[in-house]
Write an enzyme that holds these catalytic residues in place. Sequence first.
Site, PDB file in Angstrom:
ATOM      1  N   HIS A 103       7.065 153.561  70.352  1.00  0.00           N
ATOM      2  CA  HIS A 103       7.523 151.919  69.915  1.00  0.00           C
ATOM      3  C   HIS A 103       8.779 152.141  69.475  1.00  0.00           C
ATOM      4  O   HIS A 103       9.105 153.129  68.748  1.00  0.00           O
ATOM      5  CB  HIS A 103       6.353 150.981  69.083  1.00  0.00           C
ATOM      6  CG  HIS A 103       6.642 149.934  68.783  1.00  0.00           C
ATOM      7  ND1 HIS A 103       7.095 149.541  67.980  1.00  0.00           N
ATOM      8  CD2 HIS A 103       5.842 148.690  69.099  1.00  0.00           C
ATOM      9  CE1 HIS A 103       7.445 147.914  67.655  1.00  0.00           C
ATOM     10  NE2 HIS A 103       6.623 147.392  68.760  1.00  0.00           N
ATOM     11  N   GLN A 110      -2.193 151.122  66.088  1.00  0.00           N
ATOM     12  CA  GLN A 110      -2.916 151.167  67.681  1.00  0.00           C
ATOM     13  C   GLN A 110      -4.458 151.851  67.281  1.00  0.00           C
ATOM     14  O   GLN A 110      -4.662 152.262  68.779  1.00  0.00           O
ATOM     15  CB  GLN A 110      -1.982 151.295  69.233  1.00  0.00           C
ATOM     16  CG  GLN A 110      -1.186 150.222  69.558  1.00  0.00           C
ATOM     17  CD  GLN A 110      -0.863 148.733  69.056  1.00  0.00           C
ATOM     18  OE1 GLN A 110      -2.104 147.854  69.549  1.00  0.00           O
ATOM     19  NE2 GLN A 110      -0.260 148.107  69.298  1.00  0.00           N
ATOM     20  N   ASP A 134       2.297 157.022  64.126  1.00  0.00           N
ATOM     21  CA  ASP A 134       2.169 156.127  64.057  1.00  0.00           C
ATOM     22  C   ASP A 134       1.080 155.388  63.815  1.00  0.00           C
ATOM     23  O   ASP A 134       0.446 155.467  65.871  1.00  0.00           O
ATOM     24  CB  ASP A 134       3.841 155.054  65.189  1.00  0.00           C
ATOM     25  CG  ASP A 134       3.550 153.547  65.250  1.00  0.00           C
ATOM     26  OD1 ASP A 134       2.655 153.185  65.270  1.00  0.00           O
ATOM     27  OD2 ASP A 134       4.433 153.021  65.793  1.00  0.00           O
ATOM     28  N   LYS A 136      -3.222 143.791  62.869  1.00  0.00           N
ATOM     29  CA  LYS A 136      -3.392 144.722  64.223  1.00  0.00           C
ATOM     30  C   LYS A 136      -5.284 144.964  63.534  1.00  0.00           C
ATOM     31  O   LYS A 136      -5.591 145.850  64.970  1.00  0.00           O
ATOM     32  CB  LYS A 136      -3.513 145.771  64.767  1.00  0.00           C
ATOM     33  CG  LYS A 136      -1.573 145.295  65.602  1.00  0.00           C
ATOM     34  CD  LYS A 136      -0.984 145.795  65.473  1.00  0.00           C
ATOM     35  CE  LYS A 136       0.357 146.069  66.069  1.00  0.00           C
ATOM     36  NZ  LYS A 136       1.503 145.319  67.518  1.00  0.00           N
ATOM     37  N   CYS A 188       7.860 146.510  74.216  1.00  0.00           N
ATOM     38  CA  CYS A 188       9.238 147.819  72.423  1.00  0.00           C
ATOM     39  C   CYS A 188       8.546 148.798  73.414  1.00  0.00           C
ATOM     40  O   CYS A 188       8.954 149.796  72.572  1.00  0.00           O
ATOM     41  CB  CYS A 188       8.610 147.537  71.314  1.00  0.00           C
ATOM     42  SG  CYS A 188       8.608 145.776  70.828  1.00  0.00           S
TER      43      CYS A 188
HETATM   44  N1  PMP Z   1       3.795 150.749  66.254  1.00  0.00           N
HETATM   45  C1  PMP Z   1       3.133 150.459  67.406  1.00  0.00           C
HETATM   46  C2  PMP Z   1       2.312 151.527  68.121  1.00  0.00           C
HETATM   47  C3  PMP Z   1       2.657 148.889  67.590  1.00  0.00           C
HETATM   48  O1  PMP Z   1       2.202 148.381  68.974  1.00  0.00           O
HETATM   49  C4  PMP Z   1       3.519 148.526  66.933  1.00  0.00           C
HETATM   50  C5  PMP Z   1       3.859 146.768  66.753  1.00  0.00           C
HETATM   51  N2  PMP Z   1       3.529 145.605  68.352  1.00  0.00           N
HETATM   52  C6  PMP Z   1       4.555 148.591  66.450  1.00  0.00           C
HETATM   53  C7  PMP Z   1       4.295 150.301  66.036  1.00  0.00           C
HETATM   54  C8  PMP Z   1       5.104 148.123  65.612  1.00  0.00           C
HETATM   55  O2  PMP Z   1       3.951 146.976  63.891  1.00  0.00           O
HETATM   56  P1  PMP Z   1       4.440 145.531  63.673  1.00  0.00           P
HETATM   57  O3  PMP Z   1       5.148 144.441  63.913  1.00  0.00           O
HETATM   58  O4  PMP Z   1       3.336 145.238  62.987  1.00  0.00           O
HETATM   59  O5  PMP Z   1       4.882 146.565  62.120  1.00  0.00           O
END
Ligand code: PMP
Length: 417
Positions: free
Chosen positions: A129, A209, A206, A232, A375
Amino acid sequence: MTTGPAQPLDLDAVRAQFPGLRAETGERPLAYLDSASTAQKPRRVIEALHGVYAGTCANVHRGVHRASERATAAFEAARERVRGFIGASAREEVIFTSGTTAALNLVAAAYGDAHVRAGDEVVVSEMEHHSNLVPWQLLCARRGARLVRWAVEEDGRLELAGLERVLSPRTRVVAVTHASNSLGFTNDIAAISRLVRQRDAALVVDGAQAVAHAVVDVQALDCDFYAFSGHKLYGPTGVGVLYGKRERLAATPPWQGGGEMILDVEFSRATYNALPYKLEAGTPNIAGAVGLAAAIDWVEETGIDAIAAHERALLIHARERLEALPGVRLVGPARPAERGRAAPILSLVVDGVHPHDVGTVLDHEGVAVRTGHHCTQPLLRALGLDATVRASLAAYNTREELERLAAGLTRARELFT
Ligand code: PMP
């Protein structure tokens, strides 16, 4: 993700706890297939948030009055709840942040600036991401370090051999996702850790997910840092967690300055508070932390194994159903090994129809999915794509919702081709 045997979920009882599933979104009832963006919240999370503001509304760690003591106790109990949930060995290793993005930026800025020097290397997987890529780009630019790509294979998966090829004596950080938000691949963090341990490098994971779909034990994973967001995990937005091994956090200088992170301040210098407060400047998201603890309560009472088994059954069913649809192509885990441990994410393209158009047709049918690059532009580009349709599953989803997804995809194809 792999799990043991679990009692089946009582789906009606689960769904009854999520008021957001009954939201008014048009003529059709909502089929919410976008939990990888943000999950719906169970009533107990909403009530916990309400309880903070309607009950013990006071700041933490500051007042001598009893309301502040109660707020502090609730906030620190939330930290302890998170610690147990991810298997951290001490509460000092749990830093509250505003989310995954903030947690990863904290590591890149504070740990990274202190430990990455000109000529060092930061290895980042191509699956990331943007929030686990761009902070490392910024760090490398600041420090004159080299950003090294751990490239994905032809289907988008990561292979350990690919990491071995790019590790070097100059590697200081390896940043990788536990599970891909756009394709669902899940990485074997413990195996990655064994490779990283052979170098003088920190492993930054990270977990955004991953935490909602399987037991995460940061000690078993043996990572140095692990980041995730409350929202999430059926919790509130605006709160997240950075786990760090105690010695790594001890070697992390403060990132932001302000209240709470200091012990004593003179005009020209300050001494810093102990962990975890050293890395938590300013008033934290107290309600968010308490709400996150309520979300963890919900997940544990429902049973993470039961949730995972339910999601897995839905995922297998959905793959079969969607693969049988003419003109629909699933993108992501295709080989049994990757499919067996994937996160509950269905990424797909429909021949001849732009993903945004597919998303719009689905929305008219009451089916909420995400479309775009999620993203993860470098990952999609590596696969020759610029966007997909992503349906993501959670504890409350049903087969009937997947039928509506399939019908909507067929309808999109009829309308646009
Ligand atoms: N990493 C991953 C794998 C994600 O799916 C997301 C959210 N789409 C993020 C980072 C960023 O998370 P947040 O917007 O809650 O900071």
